[in-house]
Design a protein around this motif. Structure first.
Motif, PDB file in Angstrom:
ATOM      1  N   ARG A  23       3.146 -19.477   6.276  1.00 31.51           N
ATOM      2  CA  ARG A  23       4.696 -20.137   6.178  1.00 31.51           C
ATOM      3  C   ARG A  23       5.109 -20.795   4.803  1.00 31.51           C
ATOM      4  O   ARG A  23       6.224 -21.165   4.579  1.00 31.51           O
ATOM      5  N   SER A  24       4.074 -21.176   4.358  1.00 27.16           N
ATOM      6  CA  SER A  24       4.105 -22.154   2.986  1.00 27.16           C
ATOM      7  C   SER A  24       4.803 -21.436   1.906  1.00 27.16           C
ATOM      8  O   SER A  24       5.640 -22.088   1.248  1.00 27.16           O
TER       9      SER A  24
ATOM     10  N   GLU B 189      21.021 -19.957  -4.114  1.00 29.03           N
ATOM     11  CA  GLU B 189      21.514 -19.959  -2.780  1.00 29.03           C
ATOM     12  C   GLU B 189      22.921 -20.502  -2.623  1.00 29.03           C
ATOM     13  O   GLU B 189      23.357 -21.111  -3.421  1.00 29.03           O
TER      14      GLU B 189
ATOM     15  N   HIS C  26      16.899 -14.022  -4.386  1.00 28.85           N
ATOM     16  CA  HIS C  26      16.319 -15.515  -4.236  1.00 28.85           C
ATOM     17  C   HIS C  26      15.820 -15.504  -2.893  1.00 28.85           C
ATOM     18  O   HIS C  26      15.474 -16.716  -2.572  1.00 28.85           O
TER      19      HIS C  26
ATOM     20  N   ALA D 179       9.385 -26.738  -3.717  1.00 24.15           N
ATOM     21  CA  ALA D 179      10.311 -27.684  -3.819  1.00 24.15           C
ATOM     22  C   ALA D 179       9.831 -29.141  -4.616  1.00 24.15           C
ATOM     23  O   ALA D 179       8.478 -29.373  -4.185  1.00 24.15           O
ATOM     24  N   PRO D 180      10.685 -30.068  -5.180  1.00 24.37           N
ATOM     25  CA  PRO D 180      10.085 -31.195  -5.469  1.00 24.37           C
ATOM     26  C   PRO D 180       9.519 -32.057  -4.187  1.00 24.37           C
ATOM     27  O   PRO D 180      10.043 -32.193  -3.202  1.00 24.37           O
TER      28      PRO D 180
ATOM     29  N   ASN E  54      12.123 -26.952  -8.835  1.00 22.22           N
ATOM     30  CA  ASN E  54      11.072 -26.145  -8.223  1.00 22.22           C
ATOM     31  C   ASN E  54      10.099 -25.790  -9.263  1.00 22.22           C
ATOM     32  O   ASN E  54      10.340 -25.810 -10.311  1.00 22.22           O
TER      33      ASN E  54
ATOM     34  N   LYS F 271      15.163 -18.092   5.624  1.00 22.69           N
ATOM     35  CA  LYS F 271      15.419 -19.125   6.614  1.00 22.69           C
ATOM     36  C   LYS F 271      15.876 -18.395   8.159  1.00 22.69           C
ATOM     37  O   LYS F 271      15.794 -19.262   9.123  1.00 22.69           O
ATOM     38  N   ARG F 272      16.305 -17.203   7.826  1.00 29.19           N
ATOM     39  CA  ARG F 272      16.238 -16.475   9.147  1.00 29.19           C
ATOM     40  C   ARG F 272      15.099 -16.303  10.037  1.00 29.19           C
ATOM     41  O   ARG F 272      15.249 -16.079  11.331  1.00 29.19           O
ATOM     42  N   LEU F 273      13.868 -16.732   9.378  1.00 35.01           N
ATOM     43  CA  LEU F 273      12.780 -16.598  10.399  1.00 35.01           C
ATOM     44  C   LEU F 273      12.617 -18.026  10.883  1.00 35.01           C
ATOM     45  O   LEU F 273      11.502 -18.040  11.752  1.00 35.01           O
ATOM     46  N   ILE F 274      13.205 -18.965  10.727  1.00 34.13           N
ATOM     47  CA  ILE F 274      13.112 -20.101  11.493  1.00 34.13           C
ATOM     48  C   ILE F 274      13.552 -20.012  12.891  1.00 34.13           C
ATOM     49  O   ILE F 274      14.698 -19.176  13.303  1.00 34.13           O
TER      50      ILE F 274
ATOM     51  N   MET G  22       7.517 -19.458   2.354  1.00 33.66           N
ATOM     52  CA  MET G  22       8.887 -19.139   3.103  1.00 33.66           C
ATOM     53  C   MET G  22       9.896 -20.539   2.960  1.00 33.66           C
ATOM     54  O   MET G  22       9.408 -21.562   2.449  1.00 33.66           O
ATOM     55  N   GLY G  23      10.888 -20.296   3.458  1.00 31.95           N
ATOM     56  CA  GLY G  23      11.892 -21.487   3.460  1.00 31.95           C
ATOM     57  C   GLY G  23      13.079 -21.235   2.707  1.00 31.95           C
ATOM     58  O   GLY G  23      13.985 -21.940   2.857  1.00 31.95           O
ATOM     59  N   CYS G  24      13.339 -20.404   1.925  1.00 33.46           N
ATOM     60  CA  CYS G  24      14.445 -20.013   0.808  1.00 33.46           C
ATOM     61  C   CYS G  24      15.100 -19.211   1.345  1.00 33.46           C
ATOM     62  O   CYS G  24      14.770 -17.888   1.919  1.00 33.46           O
ATOM     63  N   GLY G  25      16.239 -18.784   0.932  1.00 32.05           N
ATOM     64  CA  GLY G  25      17.122 -17.778   0.853  1.00 32.05           C
ATOM     65  C   GLY G  25      17.323 -17.072   2.463  1.00 32.05           C
ATOM     66  O   GLY G  25      17.360 -17.824   3.348  1.00 32.05           O
TER      67      GLY G  25
ATOM     68  N   GLU H 119       6.785 -31.409  -2.759  1.00 27.76           N
ATOM     69  CA  GLU H 119       6.064 -30.558  -1.770  1.00 27.76           C
ATOM     70  C   GLU H 119       4.965 -30.110  -2.540  1.00 27.76           C
ATOM     71  O   GLU H 119       4.472 -30.181  -3.641  1.00 27.76           O
TER      72      GLU H 119
ATOM     73  N   GLY I 150      14.062 -25.332   5.730  1.00 31.69           N
ATOM     74  CA  GLY I 150      13.462 -24.489   4.890  1.00 31.69           C
ATOM     75  C   GLY I 150      12.432 -25.262   4.050  1.00 31.69           C
ATOM     76  O   GLY I 150      11.384 -24.798   3.669  1.00 31.69           O
TER      77      GLY I 150
END
Lengths: 575, 575
Positions: A559-560, B114, A397, A111-112, A83, A568-571, A562-565, A114, B563
């Motif tokens: 949102r960009s 993670e 994280h 992430a790779p 990353n 993810k609970r916001l999904i 987000m996504g880690c750790g 992205e 994510g």
């Protein structure tokens, strides 16, 4: 900007309106950049090494903008499994704290494959830098310069004919994986002093020296032909000089030429003349140099390690007097620089940096809170770590910004870290009697719009008679540099010595061996902001902290980031 | 399991119920593992290198379970800046397609710091492996073995006194970053043949040889003391042998001992005796060996490269006859293995592998769809790539499973890839007349519960008189191996030669030089499944594809796999 500085509670709003006004003014432009981050073989010092490049280059492209412009950088991560995240060092990110580029603090890593879009206003003219703020990727080559010109019609308090940029760095042949694995090992394995010093990404390793790692060393590789600064005799030059070193404090000079220091970290300096300039990782300066020497020859630009016992050759570039051939070497030996351990000279340079008389923005006369931070080297479970007031920082994280804004739990230690240390009894001149420390991800939460003083207190490391120099960098703010001292800071005495008249504002400042440095800033920028030693390995080993202020005022997070750790609970649950 | 094999549309349901029954039976257990993934310095072949380890080991811990057990592996990513993902190779993941561990296909990568929980049922006894399925991390050391015992009371069609495991690998001194950067370069830079072959993570590099990279080589490092398999004279041993090589086809043998092959990829084999065993990356076997030789000495276990011109020393371990000292070297030279380029011998071994007569699960007599895949080496924009029917596979950065289940757009190329190639005119014996190919992330979408034939057709590479061996691995299924042939597959002739009587079922199968391999499988496992050459660099260079089947039947996806990429769009809008 006076409203911000002497601010009432409305200052933040005023700042925002000001930014909006700048953004809406006829001159404000969008400056669009595309960065493709990838590994490439490079030979910056003639030794071939995989480097992290931007668009095939290290340093990456210089971002050029005008005051008030909006900079948009689309960063595409072309690394295979790694990353990344890029910090825009010196840009305060007012209103865009999610664009600060600090992994674990303001965003999830990119992430790779992205593409992440950084978008921010460059509200002040001056010289800034950008670099990776993830793992030790800066050290692997991901860095570059940002030049922000004054708004049209504005006048700077100095004049010059041409503007040139210089970015200096230290460079190792071992990979950052190797370096990081060593730092985390028991026993601790240090990569050692750099193999070379780079000026604008070019240096020269002595290929006949034993290498710390096998590989190709080729002195004729064009990657390592020296940087050339061509000047026309009689003309005056502004050199913007920035350091992104991972470890080294450097001393820079042009052989036979004095330099007048006029800018530091985007702020105008009361001009002073130096033969050579000490600069610390994360600092930027502008100096004025007149091409007034014998025009029949070229001169060295040289950079040397100071503040650590050097074992790295002088880094050189060529100051080329037109019409001499640019590659014509100067007839002299490159300057070896000043005595590396002359702390007093460097201390004096620090105290010499004051705000330009016409551009003084006085600090608030008092502070609401004082945080004293003892800088120590420690051991935790056999690992060598750095700590502040015996707390060694660990990044969570899930980025703080997301966790705080969305009230995600279990992301970081919510106990407040200590405000001070036992300065009555702690002996800063000796090896710590108890080198133990604790690890924590706890943060300093600041009252919004309050004034905060930070006293950085240096001490002896784990080695006898050793105290290192730490360049401290604050994100999201400039601070006033109220003073430097030697020995132990005594609140009952030293506060009286603070310069409240014309302190320079900076974002990075040295803490000298066995000394202290005092800063003041307004907690007026809603967000979550790192404050850390800019030495890559020191931050990695815990020498940092985080301030939160007004996070409830931060707008909707993209949102960009987000996504880690735990983010993810916001999904959405409606899957 | 007959219902699955002759399956009607109910077969999937039956399988699920069967799994449920197994899971609920008294014997089914939860097998809990914690994997901490981190870089560590290791010297598996006496040469020190940063390796990706699990709990400090490479290979990682062996997962031991019984048929029907649920395996839970908590994978904590302790890498600094690199993501990871672990594939449970040979486990079909029925009902848990999100636990297949294939980055870009079934999950977002696991970010540093993670913890991702893999949870799956091991529904069949046998020998399996696990390894990283991200970038080239398998090659960096992230792999291990899975042993699934038969259910209590069940009887295997062979007997033995003791069970031993062997995992073989090839090993390079250059980092996987170096390797990957070379593969992506113009011109293409190949890392070359491996520096050593490892048996259970131990090999021996000749430290006096010139190294491809500098470093510490120490023949007395305990990391590289040879593996020892101690046997008691007269006893019978089951050796489970697995290959996770990145490049090499290997030949394995115990000096002076025949081996009876009894299991392949978790299926019982009609026993056959070999002096040595060819095995391809991703394959697993069990062989029965009797300790019936002169017990006064030890013997070599040896592994040699085949199918490529070897330039790597024989990998060795010690078959130790108790009570000889385990480190007593055999008095002989390690066996050099068979002629590397004797393709016929390897072809014959492939065709010798049939289902055990008592465990035949006949394939469906006909297929609903036949996909013919021409395997070629190509060039795209100056890059060397591998392609199938002239399409070189590229992984998207949003996993297919999430994209398909949640109808995310713009994630991958939705045009179907080609079903075949121009086999009428394509000359498989020559360098391609037009080496161009296209890159695509397109996938093969299969009718649920349909029967699919895949014909892998080999061809000449970009080098004259060269065709490589490719071990093809299918995720989520076992396939029946219907046949192997030399030259070009002719549907009008070769279909008649298919073995529909007792084909072995496997998950990995070789495609021999200039030959073809025919497979059949039922598309009865809802999910998205990779099918690819198991050579690490070949998949990296596009030699793979993806099948989708019944994705609409897949249960609710865990948020933990999300994510990245477009899956960020699933983050709630109520921020």
């Amino acid at each position: 900007m006076a409203a911000v500085l002497h601010g009432s509670r409305r200052s933040f709003l005023v700042t925002l309106l000001l930014l909006l006004a700048i953004a809406l003014s006829a001159e404000a432009k969008i400056r669009h950049y595309r960065f493709h981050v990838a590994y490439q073989y490079k030979s910056p010092d003639c030794f071939q090494k995989l480097s992290v490049t931007i668009n095939g280059q290290s340093p990456g492209p210089t971002i050029i903008a005008g005051q008030g412009d909006t900079v948009v950088v689309e960063v595409n991560n072309g690394l295979l499994t790694e990353n990344t995240a890029i910090h825009w060092h010196g840009i305060r990110q007012i209103g865009t704290p999610w664009s600060d580029g600090t992994e674990g603090i303001t965003q999830c890593p990119i992430a790779p494959g992205e593409t992440f879009v950084y978008k921010f206003v460059v509200d002040r003219p001056g010289t800034y830098i950008y670099h990776a703020h993830y793992g030790m990727q800066r050290s692997a080559g991901l860095y570059g310069m940002i030049k922000v010109a004054v708004a049209e019609g504005a006048v700077e308090p100095f004049s010059y004919d041409y503007d040139r940029s210089i970015i200096v760095n230290d460079w190792w042949h071992k990979s950052t994986y190797d370096q990081a694995a060593g730092l985390s090992s028991i026993p601790f394995v240090f990569v050692g002093e750099p193999q070379s010093l780079l000026i604008n990404g070019r240096g020269r390793f002595n290929c006949s020296m034993p290498s710390t790692t096998g590989g190709v060393c080729n002195l004729t590789n064009p990657d390592c032909s020296p940087s050339v600064f061509t000047v026309v005799p009689g003309k005056t030059y502004r050199f913007r000089i920035a350091s992104v070193t991972s470890l080294s404090a450097l001393n820079f000079g042009f052989e036979g030429h004095n330099m007048t220091v006029v800018e530091a970290d985007g702020h105008y300096v009361k001009p002073f003349v130096v033969e050579n300039l000490n600069l610390y990782s994360g600092e930027t300066y502008s100096v004025i140099v007149k091409a007034d020497q014998d025009p029949s020859r070229n001169y060295w630009a040289s950079v040397n390690v100071v503040a650590r016992k050097p074992s790295t050759a002088t880094g050189t570039a060529i100051l080329n007097y037109y019409p001499n051939h640019p590659s014509k070497l100067p007839p002299t030996t490159p300057p070896a620089g000043p005595q590396w351990d002359d702390t007093i000279v460097r201390f004096n340079q620090s105290t010499a940096i004051r705000a330009h008389p016409d551009h003084v923005e006085p600090p608030p006369p008092t502070s609401d809170r004082t945080i004293i931070l003892l800088n120590t080297q420690n051991r935790i479970d056999g690992h060598t770590r750095w700590a502040l007031n015996n707390v060694s920082f660990t990044l969570p994280h899930t980025p703080y910004l997301i966790a705080l804004k969305h009230k995600l739990k279990h992301v970081f230690d919510s106990n407040p870290p200590p405000e001070s240390y036992d300065y009555g009894s702690y002996d800063i001149q000796s090896i710590p009697s108890n080198p133990n420390a604790t690890s924590s991800s706890s943060i300093y939460r600041l009252d919004f719009d309050s004034t905060v003083d930070v006293i950085l207190q240096n001490a002896n490391t784990l080695n006898p008679n050793n105290s290192e120099t730490h360049p401290w960098h604050l994100h999201g703010h400039d601070f006033w540099v109220l003073g430097y001292g030697t020995g132990k800071f005594d609140p009952s005495v030293d506060v009286a010595s603070f310069n409240l008249v014309d302190p320079i504002q900076k974002n990075t400042v040295p803490l000298h061996p066995y000394g202290w440095t005092a800063l003041r800033f307004r907690a007026d920028n809603p967000g979550v902001w790192a404050f850390h030693c800019h030495i890559e390995s020191h931050f990695f080993m815990g020498m940092g902290m985080v301030f939160e202020e007004g996070v409830e005022k931060v707008g909707r997070l993209p949102r960009s980031i987000m996504g880690c750790g735990e983010s993810k609970r916001l999904i959405t649950k409606n899957l």
